[in-house]
Structure formats: C-alpha cells, structure tokens
Design an enzyme around this catalytic site. Structure first.
Site, short mmCIF file in Angstrom:
data_model
loop_
_atom_site.label_atom_id
_atom_site.label_comp_id
_atom_site.label_asym_id
_atom_site.label_seq_id
_atom_site.Cartn_x
_atom_site.Cartn_y
_atom_site.Cartn_z
NE ARG A 57 -2.83 0.24 3.36
CZ ARG A 57 -2.24 0.59 4.52
NH1 ARG A 57 -1.76 1.80 4.68
NH2 ARG A 57 -2.14 -0.28 5.50
CE1 TYR A 110 -15.00 12.99 -15.16
CE2 TYR A 110 -14.33 13.01 -12.87
CZ TYR A 110 -14.77 12.32 -13.99
OH TYR A 110 -14.98 10.97 -13.91
CG ASP A 182 -8.17 17.46 -13.58
OD1 ASP A 182 -7.45 16.97 -14.48
OD2 ASP A 182 -9.17 16.88 -13.12
CE LYS A 207 -11.09 9.89 -18.00
NZ LYS A 207 -11.42 11.10 -17.26
C1 LIG Z 1 -11.91 11.37 -15.95
C2 LIG Z 1 -11.50 12.60 -15.24
C3 LIG Z 1 -11.23 12.58 -13.86
C4 LIG Z 1 -11.43 11.35 -12.99
O1 LIG Z 1 -10.55 10.32 -13.31
P1 LIG Z 1 -10.88 8.76 -13.10
O2 LIG Z 1 -9.66 8.10 -13.61
O3 LIG Z 1 -12.12 8.48 -13.90
O4 LIG Z 1 -11.10 8.54 -11.64
C5 LIG Z 1 -10.80 13.76 -13.28
N1 LIG Z 1 -10.66 14.90 -14.00
C6 LIG Z 1 -10.92 14.95 -15.32
C7 LIG Z 1 -10.75 16.23 -16.06
C8 LIG Z 1 -11.36 13.80 -16.00
O5 LIG Z 1 -11.63 13.87 -17.30
#
Ligand SMILES: *Cc1c(COP(=O)(O)O)cnc(C)c1O
Length: 391
Positions: A57, A110, A182, A207
């Site tokens: 962990r 998001y 982000d 992504k």
């Molecule tokens: C998809 C996404 C997230 C969340 O990520 P996960 O891998 O689905 O938990 C956060 N911020 C943005 C801009 C996203 O597109």
C-alpha cells in the site's frame, strides 16, 4: 524541464540502465511485502529514515519508476500514483484542507469533482464557491479568509474552457492559498502547470497518459513537501495507490504520449474548423479556434490545443440523432484514447447533476463532447459529416 525535448523525455524519462540487469522495460513487482536484512534496517525503513519498501500500500519499485517518469515530464519535484483519477483528486484535497476551510473551484468542470466538493460540504464542513473560472477576477472575488485551495481545470471538461493558470497562481501566492490544477485534458505535452506557478497538479491517467482505454489510474505531481505530506497522510490512510501491473502498463502508454498528442492536436484542429463551418452546428468549443473566449490565454500557456472538442447541436433530439448515426466514432463516456469517442453530456457524464446545476455548468441539451482519436482525419471528417446530415 531538462534540456532534452519533451518527445525524447517521454521515451526516456526515469530511465536507469544500471538497475534491473539493464532491463529496457521496468519489471513488475507484484510483491505486497518486502523483507528487511535486520531489525535496525526494518526500523529505519519503517520510519522513513532509509529509502526502501516494506508494504504494497505504501509503494513498490514499479510504482516508484512511474512516479519518477511523471515528475520529470511535469517538471515537478515528486509524484504519487493512484488507482484512479478521483483517488488523486480526493487525496490532493484532503492533504491540504481541514473542516472549516474553503475552496474556490470552476462552476463548469469534470462532474465527479463537482460532486466531490459537494460531498465535502455536506459531510466535512468544507465549503466550495463555484465560479466562472474563465475570468481570473472571479477567483479573487470568491476568496475568503479561510480559503485554502484554488482548484483549476483547464481546458475544462467538457466545454474546454480556459483558465489563466499563471494569473490565478500569482494571486494565490499573495494569500498563501494552494493552487491545484487538473491537467488531464492538456497532458504535459501541451501544458505544464507547475512551470506556471501551481503548487500541485493531478491527472486522470485513465485518459491521455494511458492512452489506450485499457487502464484506470491517477497521478499527483508537485513540490517535495506536499508530495511527502500526501505520501505519509492521505495515501497511506486512504490506501488508493496504483497496482504494480497498472503502473507498468501506464509507463508503456506514456512512451508514445508525444506521438499520440501530436496527432490528437492536429486531428482536433481540422475537425473543429470543419464543425465550425457546418450548418447543423450552432457553436463549437475548441481553444485553438480564434472564436474561443480565451484563445489568447490558451495560446500563451499551451503548446498545443489538445484533442477535446465540444459542440452544440441545438437540441436534445439533434444530439441523440447524431450519436446514434456515427459509425467510426465510438459512443462511450471516457476520453483520451487512440480511438475517437463521442458522448452526449446532458444524458451521460453530466446527468448526475440537477438541471439547474447543469445549466450553471453550461451543459446545454444539444452538447456533444468529442474526444478526437488518432485515426485518419478524412475518415473521421466523413463520419461526422454523414452523422450530421442525418439530423
Ligand atoms: C476522468 C477525469 C477525472 C477522474 O478520473 P478517473 O480516472 O475516472 O477517476 C478527473 N478529471 C478529469 C478532467 C477527468 O476527465
């Protein structure tokens, strides 16, 4: 950033050929526990006085290799890898706030991050003011004496709105407020927020970083003190670190990031212009278009405009007809993969928001989010064209 170009760094970041018998691909360490040579070493590693591993962990050599790669690509002092983007988002916030604190965040971003801020308010007494992040002045106006975080998401999901990162970070610094960006949509290929002054950034590596729609992961990158604090608090206590096999797969994806992003950028630019000239399309949102509200800021802080496009077809019915008629594009709700994906935000990703909040986030009934893949751009253009003609 090192003197190497990003394209070279994407392939070679974190590399150490003196380790692992010179293995060109970092080995996967599935071990959940690591043995000590003696009691003193065990104590030293446990107390973080000596570098080493002892329990899954808290990390392993495969996870560390990924963290080294990402710290280099984002030009940060350290990184932490998580099992999902939301694990990184929630850990980053819990590392900084305590109950009674206040956050300023974009009104349009998001949707699960929006939900998380609401959850914090309802359950932990941490309030968030949602504001139009396209205008920096709004962060200033929303600031309270107890504000601890300015949240930035640029380009934002799904309207690709742009926030002036340097301006927000500069103001935050004068108030002792931490800025968290982000960077999922841009990736370090197009934008490096730490170089623009933010304290910390997060990624949904699910992504573009992974890039092949075959893993779920998240990352946090920033200064040594915040990363160390997170490593010893939120990541240890919440336990959301990445699995070793996923860390390996993500490193493999990252090696082609520059190549993929170059094509995502180029394809999206062509398609955004095509859509902007189409009679069935009411409005196109793409930071590379001169008509974009913050095109000049995007040009200043990004080296490419990314692969995400929003466009409005005017009504729920038109949007539904469009997504039911695409043939090459995949109807799905994720993004950032090599394949082109379309989705209808009001009915899918943002359906969990109440209608008035959806309106505040600028999600109209006819909005389509297009994640442009790396296929041949003429094939994509033809597919969009024939689906638009079905409306
Ligand atoms: C998809 C996404 C997230 C969340 O990520 P996960 O891998 O689905 O938990 C956060 N911020 C943005 C801009 C996203 O597109």
């Amino acid at each position: 950033m090192s003197e190497k170009s990003f394209d070279t760094l994407a392939v070679h970041a974190g590399e150490d050929r003196t380790q692992n018998h010179g293995a060109v691909s970092v080995p996967i360490y599935p071990a959940s526990v690591f043995a000590f040579t003696d009691a003193d070493e065990g104590a030293a590693i446990h107390n973080h006085e000596k570098e080493g591993y002892f329990y899954g962990r808290l990390g392993n050599p495969t996870q560390s290799a990924l963290e080294k790669v990402m710290a280099e690509l984002e030009n940060g002092e350290g990184a932490l890898a998580f099992a999902s983007g939301m694990a990184a988002v929630s850990a980053s916030i819990f590392t900084i706030v305590k109950s009674g604190d206040h956050i300023v965040a974009p009104g349009s971003m998001y949707s699960t991050t929006t939900n998380f801020f609401q959850y914090l308010h309802e359950n932990f007494g941490v309030e968030t003011t949602f504001t139009d992040a396209a205008n920096v002045e709004n962060y200033r106006e929303a600031t309270q004496p107890n504000t601890k975080i300015f949240w930035i998401e640029t380009p934002s999901n799904p309207l690709v709105r742009i926030t002036d990162i340097a301006a927000v970070a500069e103001f935050a610094m004068t108030k002792g407020i931490k800025t968290i960006a982000d960077n999922t949509f841009a990736t370090p290929f197009n934008q490096r927020p730490l170089e623009l002054g933010v304290d910390l950034l997060v990624h949904s590596a699910t992504k573009y970083l992974g890039g092949h729609s075959d893993l779920t992961a998240g990352l946090m990158v920033g200064s040594r003190d915040i990363i160390d604090k997170a490593r010893l608090s939120t990541t240890k206590l919440f336990g959301g670190n990445i699995a070793p096999a996923v860390a390996w797969l993500l490193m493999r994806g990252i090696k082609t990031l520059a190549l993929r992003m170059e094509r995502h950028n180029a394809n999206a630019s062509v398609l955004a212009n095509m859509l902007a000239g189409h009679a069935k399309v009411q409005e196109v949102f793409y930071p590379g278009l001169k008509t974009h509200q913050n095109h000049e800021i995007a040009k200043r802080q990004m080296t490419g405009f990314g692969g995400m496009i929003g466009f409005d077809l005017g009504s729920f019915g038109a949007a539904k007809l469009f997504i039911n008629n695409v043939k090459l594009c995949t109807l799905a709700t994720s993004l950032g993969g090599v394949e082109t994906i379309v989705q209808h935000s009001a009915a899918m990703t943002h359906a969990a928001l109440p209608p008035e909040q959806r309106a505040m986030a600028g999600i109209s009934d006819g909005l389509i989010r297009l994640s442009v893949g790396i296929e041949d751009v003429d094939d994509l253009s033809q597919d969009l064209e024939q689906a638009l003609n079905a409306i």
